[in-house]
Design a protein around this motif. Structure first.
Motif, PDB file in Angstrom:
ATOM      1  N   SER A 251       0.950  -1.202   0.218  1.00  0.00           N
ATOM      2  CA  SER A 251       0.150   0.019   0.184  1.00  0.00           C
ATOM      3  C   SER A 251       0.629   1.560   0.196  1.00  0.00           C
ATOM      4  N   LEU A 252       0.295   2.304  -0.783  1.00  0.00           N
ATOM      5  CA  LEU A 252       1.056   3.552  -0.267  1.00  0.00           C
ATOM      6  C   LEU A 252      -0.137   4.764   0.222  1.00  0.00           C
ATOM      7  N   VAL A 253       0.219   4.933   1.483  1.00  0.00           N
ATOM      8  CA  VAL A 253      -0.607   6.398   1.807  1.00  0.00           C
ATOM      9  C   VAL A 253       0.129   7.994   2.015  1.00  0.00           C
TER      10      VAL A 253
ATOM     11  N   ILE B  89      -4.199  16.102   5.610  1.00  0.00           N
ATOM     12  CA  ILE B  89      -3.516  16.134   6.482  1.00  0.00           C
ATOM     13  C   ILE B  89      -3.344  17.831   6.290  1.00  0.00           C
ATOM     14  N   VAL B  90      -3.786  18.813   6.567  1.00  0.00           N
ATOM     15  CA  VAL B  90      -4.303  20.328   6.217  1.00  0.00           C
ATOM     16  C   VAL B  90      -2.761  20.680   6.819  1.00  0.00           C
ATOM     17  N   GLU B  91      -2.052  21.095   8.438  1.00  0.00           N
ATOM     18  CA  GLU B  91      -0.932  21.925   8.882  1.00  0.00           C
ATOM     19  C   GLU B  91      -0.071  21.144   7.921  1.00  0.00           C
ATOM     20  N   ASP B  92       0.998  21.679   7.586  1.00  0.00           N
ATOM     21  CA  ASP B  92       2.177  21.850   6.570  1.00  0.00           C
ATOM     22  C   ASP B  92       3.164  20.615   7.976  1.00  0.00           C
ATOM     23  N   ALA B  93       3.107  21.276   9.138  1.00  0.00           N
ATOM     24  CA  ALA B  93       4.282  20.546  10.375  1.00  0.00           C
ATOM     25  C   ALA B  93       3.706  19.750  10.529  1.00  0.00           C
ATOM     26  N   VAL B  94       2.657  19.171  10.309  1.00  0.00           N
ATOM     27  CA  VAL B  94       2.233  17.393  10.877  1.00  0.00           C
ATOM     28  C   VAL B  94       2.492  16.759   9.598  1.00  0.00           C
ATOM     29  N   ARG B  95       2.401  17.107   7.753  1.00  0.00           N
ATOM     30  CA  ARG B  95       2.133  16.368   7.276  1.00  0.00           C
ATOM     31  C   ARG B  95       3.514  16.186   7.177  1.00  0.00           C
ATOM     32  N   LEU B  96       4.159  17.179   7.598  1.00  0.00           N
ATOM     33  CA  LEU B  96       5.934  16.432   6.718  1.00  0.00           C
ATOM     34  C   LEU B  96       6.748  15.670   8.188  1.00  0.00           C
ATOM     35  N   GLY B  97       6.025  16.099   8.957  1.00  0.00           N
ATOM     36  CA  GLY B  97       6.212  14.487  10.613  1.00  0.00           C
ATOM     37  C   GLY B  97       5.753  13.918  10.332  1.00  0.00           C
ATOM     38  N   ALA B  98       4.653  13.366   9.491  1.00  0.00           N
ATOM     39  CA  ALA B  98       4.342  12.491   9.262  1.00  0.00           C
ATOM     40  C   ALA B  98       5.344  11.349   8.422  1.00  0.00           C
TER      41      ALA B  98
ATOM     42  N   GLN C  33       5.371   7.722   9.273  1.00  0.00           N
ATOM     43  CA  GLN C  33       4.182   7.015   9.270  1.00  0.00           C
ATOM     44  C   GLN C  33       3.709   7.073   7.647  1.00  0.00           C
ATOM     45  N   ILE C  34       3.623   7.675   6.933  1.00  0.00           N
ATOM     46  CA  ILE C  34       2.973   8.216   5.723  1.00  0.00           C
ATOM     47  C   ILE C  34       4.460   7.641   4.225  1.00  0.00           C
ATOM     48  N   ASP C  35       3.902   7.749   2.927  1.00  0.00           N
ATOM     49  CA  ASP C  35       4.930   7.268   2.339  1.00  0.00           C
ATOM     50  C   ASP C  35       5.390   8.803   1.744  1.00  0.00           C
TER      51      ASP C  35
END
Length: 544
Positions: free
Chosen positions: A39-41, A241-250, A255-257
């Motif tokens: 899978s790819l997230v 994931i709207v928040e930039d910092a949260v998306r980048l952190g993931a 946590q995501i690909d």
């Protein structure tokens, strides 16, 4: 009749995306063949309000629906058109009629057969007033009707020659949906679309994301794809994931690909990470522009429009906010769009003294106690309905910085907070002084969508001419461009449109959008479709 079995080179004025788009950062290719399964997230920074690409006003709908929807034709990076659901086509000598021969053995994921009747249902759905189509209908030009010749042949007729048709047809906005799903109506389509594509939607949950599973029967990819048969991935997920910092952190935490919209301030950080890479793609079509209302309000005066544009140092604001990741814009369309006129890059510049003189000449010569320009006791106020809920790429921060710079020039920018529900009525009624948007489209005909008189919004039609620029001479150039397939002639006409738009300050170019996709180096073969949105049919994830 002229027959094409593709590639169809040099018929349309199309962007040379390979030359004008961005470049990919070096990747460490894993050894061996593509891995099947897994899978790819993918973390995304925005989402569509409506999944039906025939109706949606948002270009991002194409990203969410392309895994599911195939098109009749495919467009490659060189601007050539290739067969997809259509195996071949003929164009009449007068350019009014397109006759498509369709693939056999194709079916929708709900079991409905794909045939000419299904294509006609889709095309009729786009132009049906009840659909309230925005992007798709605007790209359909002078469409007249579709006729089923036989189960595998459909004829599409136009009232006037419309050379950009095949390029429009290649986009997800003309993706072919199951007639069975279309019959369920707009509420059902807003939540789920059904196509013939390599993936099938499991669920779309607003503000959370969308999940897909592989279509095991898929076996009709276009020749420009890297493989045939079903997709490699078993599962695909877009997570909002709207928040930039949260998306980048993931992404950085594994946590995501992959993620959309790597914050420009973090691009070098991602590139320095040995486990990650950045893939860049400059988008064709309309830049992120500000559209002053040319029809009513303070911006009906060309001098005031020009003073607003020239009195703000947009290039510096863009460069500092985005750390050089996005180029400042100088024309309505991006350099990745064929027909882009490079001369526009020196046509206007930041000129605060000149802007001040223009405001004086327009009788906005007085100033109030706060330094804003006034006329007859009224402040030079600009009402800007800003849709915060859908703002991406720090556009809210950008708007606030522009507001501060505009104050120095004497403009009082007042943001009008709007929701998606009340934004549209304001746009249709012209109830604004300034409005903003970007619109990706892989054809120079994007200029017609942005500036044709027929695309000025009204209560029954959401056109893209939100500048409400009504210029018969420009309309004539845009119409002439529709009637010719001569690339040089179309480029010359589009150059005239861009130059006059700048001369009249009918719009304010802001920045050129470049897709900044961050990904794990285990992720391979994410590609891009004509609108510069990523696609995942060829994508796979290394198990190493």
């Amino acid at each position: 009749m002229r027959r094409f079995r593709a590639p169809l080179a040099a018929l349309l004025l199309l962007p040379l995306l390979a030359a004008c788009g961005g470049t990919s950062a070096p990747q460490e290719e894993p050894a061996g063949s593509p891995a099947k399964g897994g899978s790819l997230v993918f973390g995304v920074n925005t989402e569509p309000l409506n999944l039906d690409p025939h109706a949606s006003p948002q270009d991002v709908t194409g990203l969410f629906t392309r895994p599911v929807l195939d098109s009749l034709v495919a467009l490659d990076d060189k601007g050539d058109i290739h067969p997809w659901l259509a195996s071949s086509w003929e164009i009449s000598d007068d350019g009014l009629t397109y006759t498509f021969k369709l693939r056999t053995g194709v079916k929708f994921s709900d079991g409905t057969p794909f045939d000419a009747a299904a294509v006609k249902t889709n095309l009729d759905h786009i132009v049906d007033p009840a659909t309230k189509s925005q992007l798709a209908a605007a790209a359909f030009g002078p469409y007249e009707k579709s006729t089923v010749v036989d189960p595998q042949t459909i004829e599409v007729k136009f009232k006037e020659a419309y050379s950009p048709f095949l390029a429009a047809l290649a986009t997800a906005y003309f993706g072919i949906q199951s007639p069975k799903q279309l019959a369920l109506g707009p509420e059902a389509l807003a939540k789920k679309v059904v196509g013939t594509g390599p993936f099938v939607i499991d669920a779309f949950v607003p503000h959370q994301g969308i999940t897909y599973h592989r279509n095991p029967d898929y076996d009709w990819a276009p020749a420009i794809a890297k493989h045939t048969g079903p997709a490699y991935l078993e599962r695909l997920e877009f997570k909002v994931i709207v928040e930039d910092a949260v998306r980048l952190g993931a992404l950085t935490s594994g946590q995501i690909d992959a993620i959309a919209g790597v914050p420009p301030v973090n691009v070098k950080q991602v590139e320095a990470n040995p486990k990650l890479t950045i893939i860049r793609k400059q988008a064709p079509g309309g830049n992120y522009n500000y559209y002053p209302n040319n029809e009513k309000g303070v911006f009906t005066d060309q001098k005031v429009r020009q003073a607003f544009r020239d009195g703000i140092d947009f290039a510096t604001v863009v460069d500092k906010l985005y750390f050089g990741a996005f180029d400042p814009a100088f024309s309505a369309i991006s350099p990745a769009t064929a027909g882009y006129d490079k001369a526009t890059e020196t046509q206007w510049k930041y000129d605060p003294e000149g802007a001040a003189r223009l405001l004086d000449e327009a009788d906005w010569s007085a100033k109030d106690a706060e330094g804003y320009r006034t006329k007859d006791g009224q402040r030079l106020t600009v009402r800007w309905p800003f849709l915060k809920a859908l703002a991406r790429e720090q556009r809210g921060t950008l708007a606030e910085q522009v507001q501060a710079e505009a104050k120095k020039a004497g403009f009082d920018i007042q943001f009008v907070d709007v929701t998606p529900n009340d934004f549209t009525p304001k746009a249709l009624a012209g109830d604004y002084d300034l409005i903003d948007f970007s619109w990706q489209r892989a054809d120079g005909d994007a200029l017609r969508n942005l500036f044709a008189i027929s695309n000025i919004p009204n209560p029954n039609f959401f056109g893209q001419n939100l500048a409400r620029w009504n210029d018969p001479e420009v309309d004539g150039w845009l119409t002439d461009a529709l009637r010719t397939t001569d690339l040089a002639e179309r480029a010359a006409l589009y150059a005239k449109v861009q130059q006059k738009a700048n001369a009249d300050a009918s719009i304010v170019p802001v920045y050129v959008f470049t897709y900044l996709l961050g990904a794990s180096k285990n992720v391979q073969d994410i590609t891009f479709e004509p609108q510069a949105f990523p696609t995942f049919y060829d994508a796979w994830v290394s198990k190493a």
